[in-house]
Design an enzyme around this catalytic site. Sequence first.
Site, PDB file in Angstrom:
ATOM      1  N   PRO A  88     -25.439 -33.131  83.165  1.00 21.34           N
ATOM      2  CA  PRO A  88     -25.972 -33.214  84.411  1.00 21.34           C
ATOM      3  C   PRO A  88     -27.371 -32.618  84.605  1.00 21.34           C
ATOM      4  CG  PRO A  88     -23.753 -32.138  84.126  1.00 21.34           C
ATOM      5  CD  PRO A  88     -24.065 -32.408  83.108  1.00 21.34           C
ATOM      6  N   GLU A  89     -28.356 -33.411  85.056  1.00 12.10           N
ATOM      7  CA  GLU A  89     -29.404 -32.622  85.480  1.00 12.10           C
ATOM      8  C   GLU A  89     -29.676 -32.236  86.852  1.00 12.10           C
ATOM      9  OE1 GLU A  89     -31.790 -31.666  83.296  1.00 12.10           O
ATOM     10  OE2 GLU A  89     -30.981 -32.499  81.608  1.00 12.10           O
TER      11      GLU A  89
END
Length: 270
Positions: free
Chosen positions: A2-3
Amino acid sequence: MPELPEVETTRLGLLPHLQGRRITAVTLHRPDLRWPIPPAVAALLQGQRIETVRRRAKYLLLDTAAGSALLHLGMSGSLRVLDAAAPLKLHDHVEMALDSGRVLRFNDPRRFGCLLWQASGQEHPLLQGLGPEPLSPGFDGDYLFARSRGRKAPVKSFLMDQRTVVGVGNIYAAESLYRAGIAPLRAAGRVSRERYQALALSIKDILAHAITRGGTTLRDFISPDGAPGYFEQELSAYGRGGQPCPGCGRKLRQASIGQRTSVWCSHCQR
Ligand SMILES: [Zn+2]
């Protein structure tokens, strides 16, 4: 992994289900994730009302009057709001029951995520010293220009340093440098103010676009069987080494910068 856009999408997805809700019970199915979960967290959160859900860098904060639950999704974490009766899944490590009859579950197969506690009025050490949010007005070309003077490090490493700006990971550094026409190996101190202005705008534009796209996956947060809300990106440079540059058709170069794979066009990026 997850960014920042996935974390912001998670926040937006959770907010309507959590804001104003009271936490009736907290169950820890294991004592640790990346770090030990402070044993007092369950007691501190029980009975508290969630005032809001905030994001700082890639951390999520569930704010209550007593303090904040500080969550990080790590490499593989996801948060979902489900009916309390929904069966537990493998790797569901933490659950918070809500007065709505629903439950917030934190699933993390690789356990690089965390659940920590930030006391009211304090800032957790993990959040201290972080640079500005990329989508905030305080982050712009003038800021990058001023901060980079005298820096010999490659501009890509400078950009990925969380003290410069938070949440610009490898994907977004590669894409924004490509769009701004800046070679990733150029010394940070040798990029002009005008080019930093183009770079800051590219970063904001690419992140905002990714968050908008993420909005289409929001339904996954209340679906017991849905995949986490990570999404495909339209990428020009990242992961495309050896393929033709979308701008000029020449082969994109690939090399390691600061131990991270980097892809760029040596014709379009100077
Ligand atoms: Zn090119």
